[in-house]
Design an enzyme around this catalytic site. Structure first.
Site, PDB file in Angstrom:
ATOM      1  N   ASP A  64     -30.202  12.111 -78.538  1.00  0.00           N
ATOM      2  CA  ASP A  64     -31.120  11.174 -77.888  1.00  0.00           C
ATOM      3  C   ASP A  64     -32.042  12.016 -77.014  1.00  0.00           C
ATOM      4  O   ASP A  64     -31.579  12.693 -76.085  1.00  0.00           O
ATOM      5  CB  ASP A  64     -30.318  10.186 -77.053  1.00  0.00           C
ATOM      6  CG  ASP A  64     -31.192   9.197 -76.284  1.00  0.00           C
ATOM      7  OD1 ASP A  64     -32.428   9.361 -76.253  1.00  0.00           O
ATOM      8  OD2 ASP A  64     -30.611   8.261 -75.693  1.00  0.00           O
ATOM      9  N   VAL A  65     -33.344  12.003 -77.287  1.00  0.00           N
ATOM     10  CA  VAL A  65     -34.246  12.899 -76.564  1.00  0.00           C
ATOM     11  C   VAL A  65     -34.354  12.554 -75.080  1.00  0.00           C
ATOM     12  O   VAL A  65     -34.836  13.375 -74.288  1.00  0.00           O
ATOM     13  CB  VAL A  65     -35.652  12.939 -77.202  1.00  0.00           C
ATOM     14  CG1 VAL A  65     -35.596  13.536 -78.594  1.00  0.00           C
ATOM     15  CG2 VAL A  65     -36.308  11.566 -77.211  1.00  0.00           C
ATOM     16  N   ASN A  92     -42.263  13.832 -81.906  1.00  0.00           N
ATOM     17  CA  ASN A  92     -42.626  12.672 -82.707  1.00  0.00           C
ATOM     18  C   ASN A  92     -41.768  11.449 -82.397  1.00  0.00           C
ATOM     19  O   ASN A  92     -42.169  10.328 -82.713  1.00  0.00           O
ATOM     20  CB  ASN A  92     -42.484  13.041 -84.191  1.00  0.00           C
ATOM     21  CG  ASN A  92     -42.499  11.842 -85.102  1.00  0.00           C
ATOM     22  OD1 ASN A  92     -43.524  11.209 -85.291  1.00  0.00           O
ATOM     23  ND2 ASN A  92     -41.339  11.511 -85.683  1.00  0.00           N
ATOM     24  N   TYR A 163     -46.988   1.017 -75.025  1.00  0.00           N
ATOM     25  CA  TYR A 163     -47.043   2.148 -75.951  1.00  0.00           C
ATOM     26  C   TYR A 163     -48.237   3.053 -75.653  1.00  0.00           C
ATOM     27  O   TYR A 163     -48.101   4.280 -75.563  1.00  0.00           O
ATOM     28  CB  TYR A 163     -47.122   1.612 -77.380  1.00  0.00           C
ATOM     29  CG  TYR A 163     -47.408   2.646 -78.439  1.00  0.00           C
ATOM     30  CD1 TYR A 163     -46.400   3.471 -78.930  1.00  0.00           C
ATOM     31  CD2 TYR A 163     -48.688   2.785 -78.973  1.00  0.00           C
ATOM     32  CE1 TYR A 163     -46.654   4.406 -79.917  1.00  0.00           C
ATOM     33  CE2 TYR A 163     -48.954   3.716 -79.959  1.00  0.00           C
ATOM     34  CZ  TYR A 163     -47.938   4.533 -80.426  1.00  0.00           C
ATOM     35  OH  TYR A 163     -48.212   5.463 -81.399  1.00  0.00           O
ATOM     36  N   LYS A 167     -48.301   7.017 -74.292  1.00  0.00           N
ATOM     37  CA  LYS A 167     -48.969   8.084 -75.038  1.00  0.00           C
ATOM     38  C   LYS A 167     -50.107   8.702 -74.223  1.00  0.00           C
ATOM     39  O   LYS A 167     -50.376   9.909 -74.336  1.00  0.00           O
ATOM     40  CB  LYS A 167     -49.509   7.542 -76.365  1.00  0.00           C
ATOM     41  CG  LYS A 167     -48.434   7.158 -77.361  1.00  0.00           C
ATOM     42  CD  LYS A 167     -47.651   8.377 -77.869  1.00  0.00           C
ATOM     43  CE  LYS A 167     -46.772   8.022 -79.052  1.00  0.00           C
ATOM     44  NZ  LYS A 167     -46.017   9.175 -79.583  1.00  0.00           N
ATOM     45  N   THR A 199     -45.264   3.358 -92.467  1.00  0.00           N
ATOM     46  CA  THR A 199     -44.031   3.900 -91.924  1.00  0.00           C
ATOM     47  C   THR A 199     -43.121   2.741 -91.523  1.00  0.00           C
ATOM     48  O   THR A 199     -43.529   1.579 -91.558  1.00  0.00           O
ATOM     49  CB  THR A 199     -44.300   4.781 -90.683  1.00  0.00           C
ATOM     50  OG1 THR A 199     -44.815   3.942 -89.623  1.00  0.00           O
ATOM     51  CG2 THR A 199     -45.305   5.883 -90.985  1.00  0.00           C
TER      52      THR A 199
END
Length: 257
Positions: A64-65, A92, A163, A167, A199
């Site tokens: 888990d980043v 990513n 989101y 970013k 995706t």
């Protein structure tokens, strides 16, 4: 000091690399001869299948980043397996998010929890992976960090407030890191796409939205994940050895700059 390494000399770590855009990023780097660490959080089966396609070049590692200790363990496992430090980091990984504008909270419904989830996953995750990568990159005298962004900075046509804010903060971090890490021969750049066809994250997008975007681009089509992945290779390549702190928009020309 190695001012530049060819792609086939690099050890690349792709976060969220098991599926969606991540799978295409992994495949693009392996196609160019790089060795790749496929990071995944919950997609263990997809990560295993992808790694088995490239047994000499790929290693799947769960982390888990947002967990700093788990990220450090992942980098340690990569070094032990390949006998070399990670030289190239592709951030990513995306917190749970569905690209369906009709289902996203507008400003009346938006909560700070929505924002925190994105900041923690997008910015916190990239900070954790960057910090874990630094010792190995400095040892190698070479580092390439590429962060995945969005063209919604320039074209906020849907209410992805959380989101896009996450970013945008990552773009700011990209530029400040490029200044901080430049003396170590570590470049930090961003590649920003629009809606990709298709995706897992964009699977909920109505077909009419894809058609509208395609008609609005000079190329008259929606960018594919494979096309986006190919553009990402540039920042890791020898041709980009003097490029840092930049944001490359890859969306078929929908937005400029």
């Amino acid at each position: 000091m190695q001012h530049s390494l060819r792609l086939d000399q690099q050890l690349v770590l792709v976060t969220g690399g098991a599926r969606g855009l991540g799978e295409h990023l992994v495949a693009a780097f392996i196609r160019e001869g790089a060795r790749v660490v496929i990071n995944y959080h919950r997609s263990s089966e997809a990560a295993r299948r992808l790694a088995e396609r490239f047994p000499q070049h790929a290693l799947a590692v769960q982390a888990d980043v947002t967990d700093r200790a788990a990220v450090q363990s992942m980098f340690d496992q990569a070094r032990q397996h390949f006998g070399a430090p990670v030289t190239t980091l592709i951030n990513n990984a995306l917190p749970d998010f569905s690209f369906n504008g009709d289902a996203r909270p507008n400003v009346d419904q938006l909560s700070w929890e929505n924002m925190i989830q994105q900041f923690t996953g997008v910015v916190g995750g990239a900070l954790n992976t960057t910090q874990a990568a630094l010792a190995g990159m400095r040892e190698a005298g070479f580092g390439r960090i590429v962060n995945v962004g969005t063209n919604l900075f320039q074209n906020p046509v849907v209410p992805y407030h959380d989101y896009t804010a996450g970013k945008a903060a990552l773009l700011s971090l990209t530029r400040t890191l490029s200044q901080d890490l430049g003396p170590d021969n570590i470049t930090v750049n961003m590649v920003s796409g629009g809606l990709l066809r298709t995706t897992d994250a964009s699977a909920a997008t109505p077909e009419a939205v894809f058609d509208f975007i395609a008609a609005s681009t000079p190329l008259r089509r929606v960018t594919t994940p494979a096309e986006f992945a190919d553009a990402t290779l540039f920042f890791a390549s020898t041709w980009a050895r003097s490029v840092t702190g930049q944001n490359l928009v890859v969306d078929g020309g929908l937005v400029k700059g």
